[in-house]
Design an enzyme around this catalytic site. Structure first.
Site, PDB file in Angstrom:
ATOM      1  N   ASP A  12       0.826  -1.210   0.000  1.00 17.11           N
ATOM      2  CA  ASP A  12       0.000   0.000   0.000  1.00 17.11           C
ATOM      3  C   ASP A  12       0.863   1.264   0.000  1.00 17.11           C
ATOM      4  OD1 ASP A  12      -2.350   1.410  -0.049  1.00 17.11           O
ATOM      5  OD2 ASP A  12      -2.726   1.259   2.100  1.00 17.11           O
ATOM      6  N   HIS A  29       2.438   3.334  -9.055  1.00 11.70           N
ATOM      7  CA  HIS A  29       2.222   1.903  -9.325  1.00 11.70           C
ATOM      8  C   HIS A  29       3.418   1.318 -10.075  1.00 11.70           C
ATOM      9  CE1 HIS A  29      -1.675   2.216  -7.626  1.00 11.70           C
ATOM     10  NE2 HIS A  29      -2.226   2.896  -8.617  1.00 11.70           N
ATOM     11  N   LEU A 123      10.650 -20.600  -4.837  1.00 12.15           N
ATOM     12  CA  LEU A 123       9.601 -19.825  -4.160  1.00 12.15           C
ATOM     13  C   LEU A 123       8.270 -19.904  -4.927  1.00 12.15           C
ATOM     14  CD1 LEU A 123       9.008 -17.543  -1.936  1.00 12.15           C
ATOM     15  CD2 LEU A 123       9.407 -15.941  -3.810  1.00 12.15           C
TER      16      LEU A 123
HETATM   17  C1  FPP Z   1      -2.017   0.168  -3.335  1.00 12.01           C
HETATM   18  O1  FPP Z   1      -1.562   1.492  -3.330  1.00 12.01           O
HETATM   19  C2  FPP Z   1      -1.466  -0.546  -4.472  1.00 12.01           C
HETATM   20  C3  FPP Z   1      -2.189  -1.092  -5.490  1.00 12.01           C
HETATM   21  C4  FPP Z   1      -3.657  -1.034  -5.558  1.00 12.01           C
HETATM   22  C5  FPP Z   1      -1.535  -1.754  -6.625  1.00 12.01           C
HETATM   23  C6  FPP Z   1      -0.385  -2.655  -6.293  1.00 12.01           C
HETATM   24  C7  FPP Z   1       0.347  -2.912  -7.534  1.00 12.01           C
HETATM   25  C8  FPP Z   1       1.667  -2.875  -7.668  1.00 12.01           C
HETATM   26  C9  FPP Z   1       2.607  -2.671  -6.555  1.00 12.01           C
HETATM   27  C10 FPP Z   1       2.206  -3.026  -9.017  1.00 12.01           C
HETATM   28  C11 FPP Z   1       3.056  -4.193  -9.228  1.00 12.01           C
HETATM   29  C12 FPP Z   1       2.580  -5.469  -8.751  1.00 12.01           C
HETATM   30  C13 FPP Z   1       2.730  -6.650  -9.376  1.00 12.01           C
HETATM   31  C14 FPP Z   1       2.447  -7.902  -8.636  1.00 12.01           C
HETATM   32  C15 FPP Z   1       3.157  -6.775 -10.773  1.00 12.01           C
HETATM   33  P1  FPP Z   1      -2.636   2.665  -3.415  1.00 12.01           P
HETATM   34  O2  FPP Z   1      -2.862   2.983  -4.858  1.00 12.01           O
HETATM   35  O3  FPP Z   1      -3.864   2.284  -2.675  1.00 12.01           O
HETATM   36  O4  FPP Z   1      -1.857   3.820  -2.694  1.00 12.01           O
HETATM   37  P2  FPP Z   1      -2.492   4.972  -1.790  1.00 12.01           P
HETATM   38  O5  FPP Z   1      -3.133   4.294  -0.614  1.00 12.01           O
HETATM   39  O6  FPP Z   1      -1.323   5.792  -1.424  1.00 12.01           O
HETATM   40  O7  FPP Z   1      -3.485   5.713  -2.656  1.00 12.01           O
END
Ligand code: FPP
Length: 241
Positions: A12, A29, A123
């Site tokens: 997050d 992201h 893994l």
């Molecule tokens: C949460 O941060 C994150 C996500 C919803 C997306 C997670 C995806 C990745 C880390 C990309 C790569 C992953 C893989 C497995 C290829 P948020 O957008 O909710 O952040 P915020 O809370 O600061 O708004």
């Protein structure tokens, strides 16, 4: 040092990391790929058996369509780009979650990667996309109900072990260590059943800035926890003798 068999992570803080740098959320992201690689490396190196990453929740479908599109594109690109490297390291990649709303191209790619890496002995990397813990439990209940209705299963034979086998993680061990970055301290509908006895570790650090030093801290904290699974400390001591 005691090493968790299974680590589960809520990644997050991508949006806030980008906001702090006056960048679009998409940049956050994209920057989130690097710590994914790092975690895979660290978990492999430390002898973790399973790493489960929450990449996209059932609830994330409610985000602006543009952001959903960015994330889906990112998953597609990351799969294409990373699969060779992951496979060469022996990583077996699989996905959990409701795939019905995913683009056919992404679904096909996911199935291809699972087939290609499924036999790898290193893994086990599980990526949750379109996943919700409540969805998972309802799906399991529905499958068991169907089996009972078809006369293939006696309802009396459904115990916790049988129920758990029906969940998305199937035969995999429950997570021992749960990590959430980004400062919030909640499960957000991740692996509701399987996290029952996980040790929780939270950090304020936004996911794109999560590094090996902090992974080390999480593992070190895990090693100090006394996991009693409902027993007393004295019973644990006696069990160990
Ligand atoms: C949460 O941060 C994150 C996500 C919803 C997306 C997670 C995806 C990745 C880390 C990309 C790569 C992953 C893989 C497995 C290829 P948020 O957008 O909710 O952040 P915020 O809370 O600061 O708004």
């Amino acid at each position: 040092m005691l090493v968790p068999r299974h680590v589960a992570i809520i990644m997050d803080g991508n949006g806030r990391w980008a906001h702090e740098r006056a960048l679009p959320r998409a940049a956050g992201h994209r920057a989130g790929i690097k710590p994914v690689r790092l975690c895979v490396e660290e978990c492999s190196r430390r002898g973790v058996e399973v790493l489960t990453l929450f990449a996209f929740s059932s609830e994330n479908w409610q985000r602006p369509p543009q952001e959903v599109g960015v994330l889906m594109q990112l998953f597609l690109e990351a799969l294409d780009r990373e699969v060779e490297e992951l496979s060469s390291k022996g990583v077996a990649l699989s996905f959990i979650g409701d795939r019905t709303a995913l683009a056919p191209e992404l679904k096909a790619r996911m199935a291809g990667v699972e087939a290609r890496t499924g036999g790898n002995r290193g893994l086990k990397l599980v990526v949750a996309i379109g996943y919700g813990g409540r969805w998972d439990i309802v799906e399991a209940a529905r499958r068991l109900a169907r089996a009972c209705q078809a006369g293939e299963l006696d309802p009396a034979a459904i115990d916790e072990e049988r129920f758990a086998r029906e969940l998305a993680l199937g035969e995999l061990p429950d997570p021992d260590l749960f990590i959430r970055t980004g400062g919030d301290q909640r499960i957000s509908n991740f692996l509701l059943w399987n996290l029952a006895y996980a040790e929780f570790w939270f950090t304020e650090t936004f996911w794109p800035a999560f590094g090996s030093d902090e992974i080390g801290q999480a593992f070190a904290a895990f090693a100090t926890r006394e996991r009693r699974f409902g027993k007393t400390a004295a019973q644990l001591k006696a069990d160990a003798c």
